[in-house]
Enzyme design. Structure first.
Site, PDB file in Angstrom:
ATOM      1  N   HIS A 178       1.795   4.427  -2.809  1.00 40.72           N
ATOM      2  CA  HIS A 178       2.096   5.902  -2.781  1.00 40.72           C
ATOM      3  C   HIS A 178       3.146   6.409  -3.469  1.00 40.72           C
ATOM      4  CE1 HIS A 178      -1.580   6.370  -0.116  1.00 40.72           C
ATOM      5  NE2 HIS A 178      -0.975   5.468   0.777  1.00 40.72           N
ATOM      6  N   HIS A 192       0.983  -1.208   0.085  1.00 39.46           N
ATOM      7  CA  HIS A 192       0.197  -0.033  -0.011  1.00 39.46           C
ATOM      8  C   HIS A 192       0.766   1.234   0.020  1.00 39.46           C
ATOM      9  CE1 HIS A 192      -3.265   2.742   1.181  1.00 39.46           C
ATOM     10  NE2 HIS A 192      -2.405   3.356   1.940  1.00 39.46           N
ATOM     11  N   GLU A 193       1.799   1.288   0.865  1.00 36.11           N
ATOM     12  CA  GLU A 193       2.855   2.547   1.005  1.00 36.11           C
ATOM     13  C   GLU A 193       3.632   2.711  -0.243  1.00 36.11           C
ATOM     14  OE1 GLU A 193       2.280   4.643   3.100  1.00 36.11           O
ATOM     15  OE2 GLU A 193       1.275   3.534   4.546  1.00 36.11           O
TER      16      GLU A 193
END
Length: 88
Positions: free
Chosen positions: A68, A64-65
């Site tokens: 980004h 998920h990070e």
């Protein structure tokens, strides 16, 4: 966290291998994970200690990070803030 992060980078498409990824755990009493431009991904030890995540859950969190970073969310947010402050 480092090993899981590096394992995830091996599955990235070749055109995304230009990012110099840096995964690590930072000491903090709170639960958080974040990504910074350039491939910096941090997970707090508070998150790991409080949630007792499995490797698969850590992989999902790091993935998920990484998203980004790949989609430049923090850079786009800064640009919007700068544009908005310039307009005012």
């Amino acid at each position: 966290v480092q090993k899981i992060g590096w394992d995830l980078t091996s599955s990235l498409p070749m055109q995304q291998h230009h990012i110099d990824w840096d995964f690590s755990v930072v000491k903090a009493p709170f639960a958080n994970a974040f990504a910074l431009p350039g491939g910096i991904v941090r997970v707090t030890d508070g998150l790991l200690n409080q949630l007792h995540l499995s490797d698969a859950e850590i992989a999902a969190l790091i993935g998920h990070e990484m998203g980004h970073v790949l989609y430049r969310h923090s850079q786009k947010k800064l640009m919007k803030q700068k544009l908005f402050s310039t307009v005012l």
